[in-house]
Design a protein around this motif. Structure first.
Motif, PDB file in Angstrom:
ATOM      1  N   PHE A 432       0.986  -1.030  -0.070  1.00 45.03           N
ATOM      2  CA  PHE A 432      -0.060  -0.065  -0.161  1.00 45.03           C
ATOM      3  C   PHE A 432       0.899   1.249   0.042  1.00 45.03           C
ATOM      4  CE2 PHE A 432       0.372  -1.674   4.360  1.00 45.03           C
ATOM      5  CZ  PHE A 432       0.880  -0.652   4.931  1.00 45.03           C
ATOM      6  N   LEU A 433       0.523   2.297  -0.227  1.00 37.34           N
ATOM      7  CA  LEU A 433       0.940   3.632  -0.323  1.00 37.34           C
ATOM      8  C   LEU A 433       0.734   4.571   1.081  1.00 37.34           C
ATOM      9  CD1 LEU A 433       0.181   4.786  -4.162  1.00 37.34           C
ATOM     10  CD2 LEU A 433       2.195   3.744  -3.140  1.00 37.34           C
ATOM     11  N   MET A 434       1.736   5.004   1.477  1.00 43.40           N
ATOM     12  CA  MET A 434       1.626   6.030   2.441  1.00 43.40           C
ATOM     13  C   MET A 434       2.150   7.311   2.092  1.00 43.40           C
ATOM     14  SD  MET A 434       2.991   3.646   5.623  1.00 43.40           S
ATOM     15  CE  MET A 434       4.723   3.804   4.854  1.00 43.40           C
ATOM     16  N   GLU A 435       1.202   8.338   2.094  1.00 45.11           N
ATOM     17  CA  GLU A 435       1.532   9.809   1.737  1.00 45.11           C
ATOM     18  C   GLU A 435       2.541   9.519   0.231  1.00 45.11           C
ATOM     19  OE1 GLU A 435       3.526  11.520   4.714  1.00 45.11           O
ATOM     20  OE2 GLU A 435       1.948  11.650   6.029  1.00 45.11           O
ATOM     21  N   GLY A 436       1.849   8.765  -0.614  1.00 45.65           N
ATOM     22  CA  GLY A 436       2.336   8.714  -2.203  1.00 45.65           C
ATOM     23  C   GLY A 436       3.643   7.818  -2.350  1.00 45.65           C
ATOM     24  N   LYS A 437       4.020   7.229  -0.956  1.00 39.81           N
ATOM     25  CA  LYS A 437       5.367   6.252  -1.019  1.00 39.81           C
ATOM     26  C   LYS A 437       5.150   4.847  -0.622  1.00 39.81           C
ATOM     27  CE  LYS A 437       8.570  10.021  -0.040  1.00 39.81           C
ATOM     28  NZ  LYS A 437       9.742  10.515   0.978  1.00 39.81           N
ATOM     29  N   SER A 438       5.898   4.026  -1.274  1.00 37.43           N
ATOM     30  CA  SER A 438       5.551   2.482  -1.073  1.00 37.43           C
ATOM     31  C   SER A 438       5.756   2.078   0.437  1.00 37.43           C
ATOM     32  CB  SER A 438       6.166   1.689  -2.176  1.00 37.43           C
ATOM     33  OG  SER A 438       6.029   0.377  -1.574  1.00 37.43           O
ATOM     34  N   PRO A 481       1.846   5.654  11.293  1.00 31.56           N
ATOM     35  CA  PRO A 481       0.629   6.005  11.370  1.00 31.56           C
ATOM     36  C   PRO A 481      -0.543   4.919  10.963  1.00 31.56           C
ATOM     37  CG  PRO A 481       1.720   7.853  10.606  1.00 31.56           C
ATOM     38  CD  PRO A 481       2.449   6.719  10.638  1.00 31.56           C
ATOM     39  N   LEU A 482      -1.392   4.883  11.729  1.00 32.87           N
ATOM     40  CA  LEU A 482      -2.400   3.898  11.200  1.00 32.87           C
ATOM     41  C   LEU A 482      -3.273   4.528  10.124  1.00 32.87           C
ATOM     42  CD1 LEU A 482      -3.756   0.806  11.555  1.00 32.87           C
ATOM     43  CD2 LEU A 482      -5.137   2.014  13.489  1.00 32.87           C
ATOM     44  N   TYR A 483      -2.663   4.573   9.083  1.00 31.33           N
ATOM     45  CA  TYR A 483      -3.631   5.171   7.816  1.00 31.33           C
ATOM     46  C   TYR A 483      -4.695   4.306   7.357  1.00 31.33           C
ATOM     47  CZ  TYR A 483       0.679   7.755   7.148  1.00 31.33           C
ATOM     48  OH  TYR A 483       1.703   8.812   7.072  1.00 31.33           O
ATOM     49  N   PRO A 484      -5.791   4.768   6.838  1.00 26.19           N
ATOM     50  CA  PRO A 484      -6.916   4.090   6.373  1.00 26.19           C
ATOM     51  C   PRO A 484      -6.541   2.912   5.463  1.00 26.19           C
ATOM     52  CG  PRO A 484      -7.392   6.238   6.242  1.00 26.19           C
ATOM     53  CD  PRO A 484      -5.900   6.393   6.604  1.00 26.19           C
ATOM     54  N   GLN A 485      -5.655   3.015   4.545  1.00 21.46           N
ATOM     55  CA  GLN A 485      -5.184   2.090   3.671  1.00 21.46           C
ATOM     56  C   GLN A 485      -4.526   0.985   4.526  1.00 21.46           C
ATOM     57  OE1 GLN A 485      -4.400   5.212   3.502  1.00 21.46           O
ATOM     58  NE2 GLN A 485      -2.221   5.658   2.734  1.00 21.46           N
ATOM     59  N   VAL A 486      -3.782   1.341   5.599  1.00 23.79           N
ATOM     60  CA  VAL A 486      -3.301   0.176   6.551  1.00 23.79           C
ATOM     61  C   VAL A 486      -4.324  -0.652   7.100  1.00 23.79           C
ATOM     62  CG1 VAL A 486      -1.931  -0.414   8.646  1.00 23.79           C
ATOM     63  CG2 VAL A 486      -1.271   1.616   7.114  1.00 23.79           C
ATOM     64  N   SER A 487      -5.380   0.137   7.594  1.00 23.85           N
ATOM     65  CA  SER A 487      -6.533  -0.659   8.371  1.00 23.85           C
ATOM     66  C   SER A 487      -7.323  -1.530   7.104  1.00 23.85           C
ATOM     67  CB  SER A 487      -7.636   0.393   8.727  1.00 23.85           C
ATOM     68  OG  SER A 487      -7.067   0.920   9.665  1.00 23.85           O
ATOM     69  N   ALA A 488      -7.335  -0.943   5.942  1.00 22.09           N
ATOM     70  CA  ALA A 488      -8.155  -1.669   4.838  1.00 22.09           C
ATOM     71  C   ALA A 488      -7.090  -3.059   4.420  1.00 22.09           C
ATOM     72  CB  ALA A 488      -8.320  -0.797   3.491  1.00 22.09           C
ATOM     73  N   ALA A 489      -6.059  -2.787   4.159  1.00 20.40           N
ATOM     74  CA  ALA A 489      -5.133  -4.052   4.024  1.00 20.40           C
ATOM     75  C   ALA A 489      -5.151  -5.013   5.122  1.00 20.40           C
ATOM     76  CB  ALA A 489      -3.746  -3.600   3.714  1.00 20.40           C
ATOM     77  N   PHE A 490      -5.298  -4.824   6.180  1.00 21.05           N
ATOM     78  CA  PHE A 490      -4.983  -5.863   7.304  1.00 21.05           C
ATOM     79  C   PHE A 490      -6.457  -6.250   8.058  1.00 21.05           C
ATOM     80  CE2 PHE A 490      -0.663  -4.580   7.347  1.00 21.05           C
ATOM     81  CZ  PHE A 490       0.215  -5.615   7.448  1.00 21.05           C
ATOM     82  N   GLY A 491      -7.344  -5.196   7.807  1.00 13.01           N
ATOM     83  CA  GLY A 491      -8.726  -5.312   8.312  1.00 13.01           C
ATOM     84  C   GLY A 491      -8.595  -5.131  10.109  1.00 13.01           C
TER      85      GLY A 491
END
Length: 527
Positions: A432-438, A481-491
């Protein structure tokens, strides 16, 4: 003086790992040893990297490995992305499939890259030379033996002189006829497709667009044109019918070209043929990937149909799995029992791979009426619609690209804490990306990685002080940080941490906000 003593040098080379074979598997393994600071000797009976294109497809998982070596961008620049697939029937394009972004959001490399084996080998060899390493070319294994403490090998150089090499471990990356495998007496069971395959690299003059690959659909065989870098260059792969009675080594190029013309049903001029070959496809795997201090990787351990372009990629991943485990043992960071997990993890993968490629081959070229009907009558009409569906993309791309390979069943995977989650211990770290970075930008160091995901990262900065200098050499710690994309990836929508193995597969997932579990995991490796 006996025959063995004639031409024998006075010196014995001592090293940690002796690699037999400098194809893509052996070279990639050597590159990983450079990352881990493992001393090695790599020998190859040929005089240099292969001049032939051979294997062609490079998948996302391999490019992710190349990224850690700083080679991914060069590979993509030298290769051709599989942008489109044109389905041909009766000499006409019946469907166009867009593959250029098939794995969007699943990998930094959401496509298949066409890059010849020769160029992959050169990339890897150049990496070795930049790091002060080389290959002992024109050097062949004569014989070897192993004891409880070491492996002793006798090798012969191009000048006829023999030399002894003593190593702590030996890895056979010496191809499907592997002398190492034969010497170890390991079973290599499987089957052989009776049909003769052909492959050629050439330039083609025709009236078709040069924006992708072309697959000719027929009832009893397959023919595919893969675009290569360079003007009008293509890799051509196809099969002769089952009634074709010649042995693969007796086929003339004129017969191959005649077969291509018949199958394609197109007006085309094939010229400037760089190389061609014919072969029969075998599907086999070893009974074990290791015996004592000796290991097998790549084609020495498993061979299968070319469907899905899995072979070269799988060999590179064999080495990626083995390298960090050998490095830990050699540096005294893990008990040698961890080496058993190489067989545990990669043998299971090899078995699954053979089943998958066999099914793909039957779908692409099988002559059973159902496969032939689906291929010629159904696929051209529904392929575009099917590939436009997100669930299909998320099912197909991970399996083709090898990012779905997991070690959930491995003894190195601890599942306490991953109950009910999308991602499990043993899975590859999701992209996933975090602030545009992998996220992978943080995972280049050849260490374990402990990732703490939290919406209040400042509350946990004190954990850094718990990592003593010795542990820091072994583990890389990041608070993210617990970005939304992190939550989405791991549930997961609350603070949790993930321990990644050095190959970026998940060791465990935990909601425990401390370093205790990670320290215990690493401590247990030494028992």
């Amino acid at each position: 003086m006996n025959d063995l003593q004639i031409g024998l040098t006075d010196t014995t080379t001592q090293t940690e790992v002796l690699i037999i074979g400098a194809g893509p598997t052996g070279l990639a393994l050597a590159c990983q040893f450079v990352r881990y600071g493992v001393d090695f000797v790599i020998i190859e009976k040929n005089q240099g990297v292969t001049p032939y294109s051979k294997a062609l497809g490079v998948h996302a998982r391999t490019l992710e490995i190349y990224e850690q070596l700083g080679l991914a961008q060069s590979a993509v620049a030298q290769g051709a992305i599989a942008a489109k697939v044109h389905l041909l029937k009766g000499g006409e394009v019946r469907a166009k499939l867009d593959l250029s972004n098939l794995g969007k959001g699943l990998s930094p490399y959401p496509y298949v890259l066409f890059l010849e084996q020769s160029k992959n080998e050169q990339l890897l060899y150049d990496f070795l030379r930049r790091n002060g390493k080389t290959v002992r070319w024109q050097t062949e294994l004569e014989h070897f033996s192993q004891t409880e403490d070491k492996v002793t090998a006798q090798v012969k150089r191009a000048d006829g002189a023999s030399q002894r090499i003593e190593a702590t471990y030996l890895v056979g990356c010496d191809g499907p006829k592997s002398p190492v495998r034969h010497a170890l007496g390991l079973e290599f069971s499987g089957s052989t497709f009776e049909r003769v395959f052909y492959v050629a690299d050439a330039q083609i003059a025709w009236n078709l667009d040069r924006d992708g690959m072309y697959a000719c659909l027929s009832k009893e065989s397959f023919l595919v044109f893969f675009p290569l870098k360079g003007e009008n260059r293509y890799r051509i792969v196809g099969t002769f019918p089952e009634e074709f009675s010649k042995d693969d080594g007796d086929v003339l190029y004129a017969e191959i070209e005649q077969r291509i013309q018949e199958q394609a049903e197109l007006k085309l001029d094939i010229h400037t043929v760089e190389w061609f070959s014919t072969y029969k496809v075998h599907t086999r795997h070893v009974s074990r990937f290791s015996t004592g201090r000796c290991f097998l990787a790549g084609d020495a351990a498993h061979i299968h149909s070319p469907a899905g372009a899995q072979g070269m990629n799988t060999g590179i991943q064999d080495g990626y799995n083995l390298a960090w485990k050998l490095a830990l043992v050699l540096k005294g960071r893990a008990n040698k029992a961890i080496l058993d997990t190489y067989n545990e993890e990669r043998l299971e993968n090899a078995k699954h791979l053979l089943q998958t490629t066999d099914r793909l081959f039957q779908l692409a070229a099988g002559d059973q009426w159902l496969f032939a009907f689906l291929r010629t009558q159904v696929l051209p009409h529904v392929a575009n619609f099917i590939l436009s569906l997100e669930p299909v993309k998320k099912f197909l791309f991970p399996r083709l690209s090898q990012i779905s390979i997991n070690y959930r069943y491995s003894s190195l995977s601890q599942h306490a804490g991953d109950e009910g989650l999308k991602v499990k211990a043993g899975d590859r770290m999701p992209y996933f990306l975090m602030e545009g970075k992998s996220i992978y930008d943080k995972l280049h160091q050849p260490k374990f990685h402990l990732l703490l995901f939290s919406n209040t990262p400042n509350d946990f900065q004190s954990l850094n002080t718990e990592l003593d200098s010795q542990t820091l050499e072994f583990i890389d710690f990041n608070i993210i940080p617990l970005y939304p994309q992190v939550s989405a990836a791991f549930g997961m929508n609350h603070t949790f941490n993930v321990l990644l193995r050095p190959d970026n597969y998940i060791a465990f997932i935990s909601a425990e906000v401390s370093l205790n579990r990670a320290k215990n995991y690493l401590k247990n490796l030494t028992k």
